[in-house]
Write an enzyme that holds these catalytic residues in place. Structure first.
Site, PDB file in Angstrom:
ATOM      1  CD  GLU A  90      13.942 -28.846 -14.273  1.00  0.00           C
ATOM      2  OE1 GLU A  90      14.571 -29.789 -13.768  1.00  0.00           O
ATOM      3  OE2 GLU A  90      12.938 -29.014 -15.000  1.00  0.00           O
TER       4      GLU A  90
ATOM      5  CE  LYS B  23      14.232 -32.840 -11.376  1.00  0.00           C
ATOM      6  NZ  LYS B  23      14.373 -32.675 -12.844  1.00  0.00           N
TER       7      LYS B  23
ATOM      8  CB  CYS C 127      10.933 -30.600 -13.084  1.00  0.00           C
ATOM      9  SG  CYS C 127      10.215 -30.972 -14.708  1.00  0.00           S
TER      10      CYS C 127
END
Length: 259
Positions: A44, A110, A144
């Site tokens: 990430e 995300k 994540c």
């Protein structure tokens, strides 16, 4: 449709808020891969580390890092994926890019911004799940903090491979390891997690623990903890097919609709 997919996971330190230095760093890492692989996975925010200062590192979809990813993908004849800070329409995004060997890009923003670090205050959350079809494999790439939300990852699309790129800190690494394994088991898919190591500019420590789990939740990689590593591993479609047909767990999954 090919049975096998050979992937390379790059677990490494990152240079804080320094896209140029990180591009040089990853160029060296990628060029060191002598085997022919079909997908390279970076962490990430691989150009900056997990920064809440997007103005300092943000690029556009026509910027140097995106062009670099396309060039590296075409040079190595492989797909490359990882997330970075993108500026678009006055907003900042923690955007995962899946760059195909021909340079075509698919993107995922995300969805679950990390409120504990204030990511929700500076980055705009995504709303759409991405399914990439590549060499006959259906791949679901996530980022994540998405790992903590199993409904978002639920395998309603019949994907084969779930991939998380992360900057997941050492202090909560037990959750990282446990949840990666759980996502593989409950979705009857390979689950891959690529995490960084080292200290970031906020003095948060990262210990890696990048991993690959098969559909039964068995860890099948040999990635060392807290060390620089490039792990090359071959995944098998027949493994997925065998256990899905034998166990049929996905046939019994609950129906639901995300609001």
């Amino acid at each position: 449709m090919q049975d096998q997919l050979k992937i390379a996971l790059i677990q490494t330190e990152l240079f804080w808020e320094n896209p140029k230095q990180n591009r040089i760093h990853f160029t060296n890492k990628i060029e060191s891969i002598s085997e022919s692989v079909e997908l390279i996975v970076l962490p990430e925010m691989f150009t900056s580390g997990f920064t809440m200062n997007p103005k300092k590192v943000a690029e556009t979809m026509f910027g140097e890092t995106v062009v670099w990813m396309q060039e590296m993908a075409m040079l190595k004849e492989t797909a490359i994926m990882g997330s970075m800070v993108i500026s678009e329409h006055g907003n900042f995004y923690n955007r995962l890019l899946f760059v195909h060997p021909n340079g075509i890009i698919e993107a995922y923003d995300k969805k679950h911004t990390f409120t504990l670090a204030g990511e929700d205050k500076v980055y705009t959350a995504g709303k759409t799940k991405l399914l990439v079809t590549y060499k006959g494999w259906r791949i679901c790439p996530l980022v994540c903090y998405d790992l903590r939300f199993p409904v978002w990852a639920r395998n309603v699309e019949d994907y084969d491979l779930l991939i998380y790129v992360a900057n997941w800190p050492k202090v909560r690494i037990t959750a990282w390891k446990s949840l990666l394994k759980a996502r593989a088991i409950e979705n009857m898919a390979y689950c891959v997690g690529v995490n960084r190591i080292g200290l970031d500019g906020n003095n948060h420590e990262y210990s890696g623990h990048s991993a690959v789990f098969d559909v039964l939740g068995e860890k099948i990689d040999h990635i060392p903890d807290n060390k620089e590593a490039i792990e090359i591993i071959t995944l098998s479609k027949s493994h997925i097919k065998t256990y899905r047909e034998k166990l049929n767990f996905l046939n019994d999954k609950d129906a639901f609709k995300l609001e």
